[in-house]
Design an enzyme around this catalytic site. Structure first.
Site, PDB file in Angstrom:
ATOM      1  N   GLY A 136       0.784  -1.216  -0.161  1.00  0.00           N
ATOM      2  CA  GLY A 136      -0.088  -0.206   0.154  1.00  0.00           C
ATOM      3  C   GLY A 136       0.760   1.253  -0.171  1.00  0.00           C
ATOM      4  CD  GLU A 139      -1.923   8.076   1.255  1.00  0.00           C
ATOM      5  OE1 GLU A 139      -2.283   9.241   1.249  1.00  0.00           O
ATOM      6  OE2 GLU A 139      -1.439   7.560   2.443  1.00  0.00           O
ATOM      7  N   PRO A 140      -5.882   7.681  -2.302  1.00  0.00           N
ATOM      8  CG  PRO A 140      -7.960   7.713  -1.424  1.00  0.00           C
ATOM      9  CD  PRO A 140      -6.382   7.411  -1.144  1.00  0.00           C
ATOM     10  N   GLY A 346      -8.306  -8.793 -37.618  1.00  0.00           N
ATOM     11  CA  GLY A 346      -9.636  -8.426 -38.057  1.00  0.00           C
ATOM     12  C   GLY A 346     -10.872  -8.693 -36.956  1.00  0.00           C
ATOM     13  CD  GLU A 370       5.438  -1.455  -9.680  1.00  0.00           C
ATOM     14  OE1 GLU A 370       6.492  -0.656  -9.292  1.00  0.00           O
ATOM     15  OE2 GLU A 370       5.186  -2.508  -8.944  1.00  0.00           O
ATOM     16  CG  PHE A 390       9.187  14.759 -11.020  1.00  0.00           C
ATOM     17  CD1 PHE A 390       8.160  13.736 -11.577  1.00  0.00           C
ATOM     18  CD2 PHE A 390      10.445  14.515 -10.767  1.00  0.00           C
ATOM     19  CE1 PHE A 390       8.856  12.766 -12.067  1.00  0.00           C
ATOM     20  CE2 PHE A 390      10.942  13.218 -11.268  1.00  0.00           C
ATOM     21  CZ  PHE A 390      10.026  12.289 -11.846  1.00  0.00           C
TER      22      PHE A 390
HETATM   23  P1  TGC Z   1      12.890  12.196  -4.435  1.00  0.00           P
HETATM   24  O1  TGC Z   1      12.961  13.356  -3.708  1.00  0.00           O
HETATM   25  O2  TGC Z   1      13.462  11.954  -5.586  1.00  0.00           O
HETATM   26  O3  TGC Z   1      13.218  11.016  -3.329  1.00  0.00           O
HETATM   27  C1  TGC Z   1      12.730  10.908  -2.000  1.00  0.00           C
HETATM   28  C2  TGC Z   1      13.753  10.063  -1.215  1.00  0.00           C
HETATM   29  O4  TGC Z   1      14.007   8.748  -1.638  1.00  0.00           O
HETATM   30  C3  TGC Z   1      15.453   8.629  -2.429  1.00  0.00           C
HETATM   31  N1  TGC Z   1      15.348   8.073  -3.767  1.00  0.00           N
HETATM   32  C4  TGC Z   1      15.602   6.704  -3.819  1.00  0.00           C
HETATM   33  N2  TGC Z   1      16.233   5.648  -2.812  1.00  0.00           N
HETATM   34  C5  TGC Z   1      16.328   4.465  -3.281  1.00  0.00           C
HETATM   35  N3  TGC Z   1      16.043   3.990  -4.358  1.00  0.00           N
HETATM   36  C6  TGC Z   1      15.363   4.798  -5.606  1.00  0.00           C
HETATM   37  N4  TGC Z   1      15.019   4.319  -6.696  1.00  0.00           N
HETATM   38  C7  TGC Z   1      15.282   6.212  -4.939  1.00  0.00           C
HETATM   39  N5  TGC Z   1      14.740   7.253  -5.607  1.00  0.00           N
HETATM   40  C8  TGC Z   1      14.607   8.355  -4.854  1.00  0.00           C
HETATM   41  C9  TGC Z   1      15.889   9.927  -2.543  1.00  0.00           C
HETATM   42  O5  TGC Z   1      17.390  10.013  -2.706  1.00  0.00           O
HETATM   43  C10 TGC Z   1      15.223  10.791  -1.481  1.00  0.00           C
HETATM   44  O6  TGC Z   1      16.113  10.392  -0.189  1.00  0.00           O
HETATM   45  P2  TGC Z   1      16.265  11.480   0.925  1.00  0.00           P
HETATM   46  O7  TGC Z   1      17.071  10.795   1.871  1.00  0.00           O
HETATM   47  O8  TGC Z   1      16.793  12.614   0.419  1.00  0.00           O
HETATM   48  O9  TGC Z   1      14.780  11.791   1.382  1.00  0.00           O
HETATM   49  O10 TGC Z   1      11.210  11.922  -4.589  1.00  0.00           O
HETATM   50  P3  TGC Z   1       9.804  12.496  -4.908  1.00  0.00           P
HETATM   51  O11 TGC Z   1       8.892  12.856  -4.004  1.00  0.00           O
HETATM   52  O12 TGC Z   1      10.632  13.974  -5.915  1.00  0.00           O
HETATM   53  O13 TGC Z   1       9.347  11.787  -6.251  1.00  0.00           O
HETATM   54  C11 TGC Z   1       9.951  11.086  -7.194  1.00  0.00           C
HETATM   55  C12 TGC Z   1       9.122  10.150  -8.323  1.00  0.00           C
HETATM   56  C13 TGC Z   1       8.099  11.148  -8.652  1.00  0.00           C
HETATM   57  C14 TGC Z   1      10.355   9.786  -9.026  1.00  0.00           C
HETATM   58  C15 TGC Z   1       8.740   9.116  -7.311  1.00  0.00           C
HETATM   59  O14 TGC Z   1       7.760   9.874  -6.266  1.00  0.00           O
HETATM   60  C16 TGC Z   1       7.898   8.229  -8.108  1.00  0.00           C
HETATM   61  O15 TGC Z   1       8.345   7.252  -8.596  1.00  0.00           O
HETATM   62  N6  TGC Z   1       6.403   8.034  -8.290  1.00  0.00           N
HETATM   63  C17 TGC Z   1       5.685   7.223  -8.993  1.00  0.00           C
HETATM   64  C18 TGC Z   1       4.912   6.740  -7.984  1.00  0.00           C
HETATM   65  C19 TGC Z   1       4.820   5.042  -8.380  1.00  0.00           C
HETATM   66  O16 TGC Z   1       5.464   4.518  -9.048  1.00  0.00           O
HETATM   67  N7  TGC Z   1       3.804   4.488  -7.507  1.00  0.00           N
HETATM   68  C20 TGC Z   1       3.759   2.772  -7.693  1.00  0.00           C
HETATM   69  C21 TGC Z   1       2.855   2.280  -6.567  1.00  0.00           C
HETATM   70  S1  TGC Z   1       3.113   0.617  -6.408  1.00  0.00           S
HETATM   71  C22 TGC Z   1       2.112  -0.020  -7.792  1.00  0.00           C
HETATM   72  O17 TGC Z   1       1.860   0.463  -8.586  1.00  0.00           O
HETATM   73  C23 TGC Z   1       2.089  -1.437  -7.966  1.00  0.00           C
HETATM   74  S2  TGC Z   1       1.365  -2.135  -9.275  1.00  0.00           S
HETATM   75  C24 TGC Z   1       1.184  -3.832  -9.144  1.00  0.00           C
HETATM   76  C25 TGC Z   1       2.288  -4.416  -9.803  1.00  0.00           C
HETATM   77  O18 TGC Z   1       3.559  -4.249  -9.436  1.00  0.00           O
HETATM   78  O19 TGC Z   1       2.085  -5.190 -10.676  1.00  0.00           O
HETATM   79  P1  FAD Z   2      -1.997  10.676 -11.128  1.00  0.00           P
HETATM   80  O1  FAD Z   2      -0.574  10.587 -10.387  1.00  0.00           O
HETATM   81  O2  FAD Z   2      -3.228  11.361 -10.693  1.00  0.00           O
HETATM   82  O3  FAD Z   2      -1.575  11.055 -12.714  1.00  0.00           O
HETATM   83  C1  FAD Z   2      -2.649  11.387 -13.545  1.00  0.00           C
HETATM   84  C2  FAD Z   2      -1.671  11.963 -14.835  1.00  0.00           C
HETATM   85  O4  FAD Z   2      -1.020  12.914 -14.813  1.00  0.00           O
HETATM   86  C3  FAD Z   2      -1.070  10.768 -15.487  1.00  0.00           C
HETATM   87  O5  FAD Z   2      -1.039  10.762 -16.916  1.00  0.00           O
HETATM   88  C4  FAD Z   2       0.549  10.999 -14.939  1.00  0.00           C
HETATM   89  O6  FAD Z   2       1.531  10.698 -15.879  1.00  0.00           O
HETATM   90  C5  FAD Z   2       0.312  12.725 -15.065  1.00  0.00           C
HETATM   91  N1  FAD Z   2       1.182  13.573 -13.952  1.00  0.00           N
HETATM   92  C6  FAD Z   2       1.146  13.370 -12.922  1.00  0.00           C
HETATM   93  N2  FAD Z   2       2.438  13.881 -12.229  1.00  0.00           N
HETATM   94  C7  FAD Z   2       2.975  14.614 -13.319  1.00  0.00           C
HETATM   95  C8  FAD Z   2       3.883  15.716 -13.685  1.00  0.00           C
HETATM   96  N3  FAD Z   2       4.692  16.193 -12.596  1.00  0.00           N
HETATM   97  N4  FAD Z   2       4.090  16.150 -14.991  1.00  0.00           N
HETATM   98  C9  FAD Z   2       3.499  15.510 -15.889  1.00  0.00           C
HETATM   99  N5  FAD Z   2       2.404  14.901 -15.717  1.00  0.00           N
HETATM  100  C10 FAD Z   2       2.162  14.312 -14.625  1.00  0.00           C
HETATM  101  N6  FAD Z   2      -0.348   1.086  -6.190  1.00  0.00           N
HETATM  102  C11 FAD Z   2       0.080   0.903  -5.004  1.00  0.00           C
HETATM  103  O7  FAD Z   2       0.602   1.340  -4.151  1.00  0.00           O
HETATM  104  N7  FAD Z   2       0.004  -0.669  -4.977  1.00  0.00           N
HETATM  105  C12 FAD Z   2      -0.558  -1.413  -5.662  1.00  0.00           C
HETATM  106  O8  FAD Z   2      -0.540  -2.753  -5.727  1.00  0.00           O
HETATM  107  C13 FAD Z   2      -1.319  -0.798  -7.130  1.00  0.00           C
HETATM  108  N8  FAD Z   2      -1.728  -1.764  -7.932  1.00  0.00           N
HETATM  109  C14 FAD Z   2      -2.471  -0.883  -8.925  1.00  0.00           C
HETATM  110  C15 FAD Z   2      -3.139  -1.823  -9.901  1.00  0.00           C
HETATM  111  C16 FAD Z   2      -3.893  -1.235 -10.827  1.00  0.00           C
HETATM  112  C17 FAD Z   2      -4.850  -1.936 -11.767  1.00  0.00           C
HETATM  113  C18 FAD Z   2      -3.688   0.055 -11.130  1.00  0.00           C
HETATM  114  C19 FAD Z   2      -4.236   0.769 -12.295  1.00  0.00           C
HETATM  115  C20 FAD Z   2      -3.178   0.786 -10.128  1.00  0.00           C
HETATM  116  C21 FAD Z   2      -2.422   0.266  -9.124  1.00  0.00           C
HETATM  117  N9  FAD Z   2      -1.547   1.082  -8.263  1.00  0.00           N
HETATM  118  C22 FAD Z   2      -1.067   0.519  -7.173  1.00  0.00           C
HETATM  119  C23 FAD Z   2      -1.477   2.506  -8.456  1.00  0.00           C
HETATM  120  C24 FAD Z   2      -0.578   3.277  -9.349  1.00  0.00           C
HETATM  121  O9  FAD Z   2       0.688   3.145  -9.047  1.00  0.00           O
HETATM  122  C25 FAD Z   2      -1.026   4.592  -9.746  1.00  0.00           C
HETATM  123  O10 FAD Z   2      -2.162   4.495 -10.299  1.00  0.00           O
HETATM  124  C26 FAD Z   2       0.152   5.411 -10.482  1.00  0.00           C
HETATM  125  O11 FAD Z   2       1.333   5.386  -9.696  1.00  0.00           O
HETATM  126  C27 FAD Z   2      -0.405   6.609 -10.907  1.00  0.00           C
HETATM  127  O12 FAD Z   2      -1.194   7.249  -9.847  1.00  0.00           O
HETATM  128  P2  FAD Z   2      -2.643   8.046 -10.148  1.00  0.00           P
HETATM  129  O13 FAD Z   2      -3.368   7.106 -10.867  1.00  0.00           O
HETATM  130  O14 FAD Z   2      -2.925   8.593  -9.126  1.00  0.00           O
HETATM  131  O15 FAD Z   2      -2.410   9.118 -11.526  1.00  0.00           O
END
Ligand code: TGC
Ligand code: FAD
Length: 391
Positions: A136, A139-140, A346, A370, A390
């Site tokens: 987890g 968040e919303p 098709g 991800e 960002f």
């Molecule tokens: P930022 O300021 O860049 O970093 C915060 C702190 O984290 C450190 N850091 C890392 N440390 C280890 N490994 C990495 N890859 C790291 N990247 C950054 C960084 O040095 C910093 O440390 P400190 O000590 O200075 O605090 O963070 P930001 O808030 O600007 O965000 C960066 C960003 C946008 C790239 C990041 O938030 C991001 O990747 N956002 C996307 C969110 C996302 O991917 N969510 C996925 C949720 S899980 C999911 O979707 C599961 S789907 C199910 C499946 O997998 O099949």
């Molecule tokens: P938002 O962040 O609201 O983004 C909306 C749009 O704005 C996107 O096109 C994005 O690219 C764009 N955008 C956002 N920020 C910027 C920026 N700075 N500049 C330009 N464009 C921007 N999460 C978990 O934690 N655990 C899970 O197991 C998990 N499973 C998932 C399973 C499914 C089926 C799905 C659909 C999602 C899941 N997620 C999970 C959540 C997923 O990681 C998020 O949906 C994803 O990180 C994007 O967040 P959001 O949907 O809130 O979109």
């Protein structure tokens, strides 16, 4: 429809793999053909998660491929892990999601940031599928920007009180344990292991998805949940901890997407050879050849990217930005191939007789979760320019 999948290997990438890699891949491929392909379309149509496949996923090593054997993992290298994700996603992205979440988002943080007691308690059971987990972070109101999360906990002696909500959580509706990221009173992010039977914890399912229909998605709701302090992951805090888990899962997705693309390509190639129009196979027309030739080119490029990333990962050299590039490129490649492959079939391409439309719909989640396609571009952009776009 019989699963006659044959994997393309246009650049002889198999010669870069070890005997062990080939054995792991073959075992997973055989399992997908035997156990997944016969039921997965029906599961997707009915929006049912096939929980009966969890023990099979465990048996092919898909729960904790990169976790050491002493904790029940398969102890594989990064390429072995990638090949497993490829084969499972060839079957369905939702099943690969379950494997990714269990391995990279639940077992990995417990292994990397957990106490010895936490590792002993959870990892062996997660490896066999006796326990299933979810992760987890989202968040919303905080998806791409998880650092601003509001889920939080307060100190209450030998336990903490957790409040908040997570959304879009894969495996949530059936998970026994959740690795939850929440802020303490100082605003520092920590990982907590929340167990299903803790009072005040609920996991309502998210319905009406057109994508990942064979995967169960839900919310995680925390209303004054008492979590023992011994369930807090002690070894790392801050957003960097969940981001490390994401690196591991995104790496697997870079390989997994190739599997979905291969399945679409293989289906389209076979169909084009068999389908006769204007007295000849449509495969003999230039337009369909252009589609198929471009597909195999893009799959081959993605295979090479994943393989090289795997080598870097094995050497401990793969960077977050390199992983982002591979996740972004390979998922976009699979999305494009699914769309083209569907057209080759098709009208038949829109039916559940073939896997393509299911892959196409699944991949719309894979390109969003991800880290969205945009977020990964911004990670690459920041890496090469030094400017954070960002904020
Ligand atoms: P930022 O300021 O860049 O970093 C915060 C702190 O984290 C450190 N850091 C890392 N440390 C280890 N490994 C990495 N890859 C790291 N990247 C950054 C960084 O040095 C910093 O440390 P400190 O000590 O200075 O605090 O963070 P930001 O808030 O600007 O965000 C960066 C960003 C946008 C790239 C990041 O938030 C991001 O990747 N956002 C996307 C969110 C996302 O991917 N969510 C996925 C949720 S899980 C999911 O979707 C599961 S789907 C199910 C499946 O997998 O099949
Ligand atoms: P938002 O962040 O609201 O983004 C909306 C749009 O704005 C996107 O096109 C994005 O690219 C764009 N955008 C956002 N920020 C910027 C920026 N700075 N500049 C330009 N464009 C921007 N999460 C978990 O934690 N655990 C899970 O197991 C998990 N499973 C998932 C399973 C499914 C089926 C799905 C659909 C999602 C899941 N997620 C999970 C959540 C997923 O990681 C998020 O949906 C994803 O990180 C994007 O967040 P959001 O949907 O809130 O979109």
């Amino acid at each position: 429809m019989k699963d006659s999948f044959t994997s393309p290997d246009y650049y002889k990438i198999d010669s870069l793999l070890t005997e062990e890699h080939l054995l792991i891949r073959q075992a997973a491929r055989d399992w997908v053909k035997k156990e997944v392909s016969p039921i997965i379309e029906d599961c997707a149509q009915k929006a049912r998660f096939p929980s009966e496949l969890c023990s099979g996923l465990a048996s092919v090593g898909a729960f904790g491929p990169h976790i050491p054997t002493e904790y029940g993992g398969a102890g594989l290298d990064a390429i072995g892990y990638g090949l497993l994700m490829q084969e499972i996603e060839r079957g369905d992205s939702g099943l690969r999601s379950t494997a990714s979440v269990q391995s990279s988002l639940v077992m990995y943080p417990i292994w990397k940031f957990g106490s010895e007691a936490q590792k002993q308690k959870y990892l062996p059971k997660l490896a066999t599928g006796e326990l299933m987990g979810c992760f987890g972070l989202t968040e919303p109101d905080h998806g791409s920007n998880p650092g601003d999360m509001t889920t939080h906990f307060k100190d209450a002696g030998d336990h903490v009180i957790l409040n908040g909500a997570k959304m879009w959580i894969s495996n949530a509706p059936f998970a026994d344990v959740a690795v939850v990221w929440a802020k303490n009173e100082q605003g520092r992010i920590h990982g907590l292991i929340v167990e299903r039977d803790m009072e005040g914890f609920s996991t309502p399912e998210t319905h009406n998805k057109w994508s990942l229909r064979a995967s169960a998605t839900g919310e995680l709701l925390f209303q004054n949940v008492k979590v023992p302090k011994e369930n807090i992951l002690p070894e790392k805090s801050g957003l960097g901890a969940p981001l490390m888990c994401l690196d591991s899962a995104r790496y697997g997705i870079a390989w997994g997407a190739i599997g979905a693309a291969m399945d679409c390509y293989d289906t389209a190639l076979r169909y084009a050879q068999e389908r006769i129009q204007f007295d000849k196979p449509i495969a003999a027309t230039q337009l369909q050849q252009k589609k198929l030739a471009e597909m195999i080119t893009e799959i081959t490029k993605a295979q090479l990217l994943a393989w090289r990333l795997g080598v870097l990962q094995n050497e401990g050299e793969a960077t977050t930005a390199q992983i982002s590039m591979a996740k972004r490129n390979n998922v976009a490649m699979a999305v494009a191939i699914a769309r083209e492959a569907r057209q080759v079939l098709g009208a038949m391409g829109i039916t559940g007789e073939y896997s393509i439309m299911r892959h196409m719909m699944n991949l719309e989640s894979v390109i969003t979760y991800e880290g969205t396609h945009d977020i990964h571009l911004l990670i690459t952009g920041m890496d090469i320019t030094g400017h954070n776009a960002f904020r």
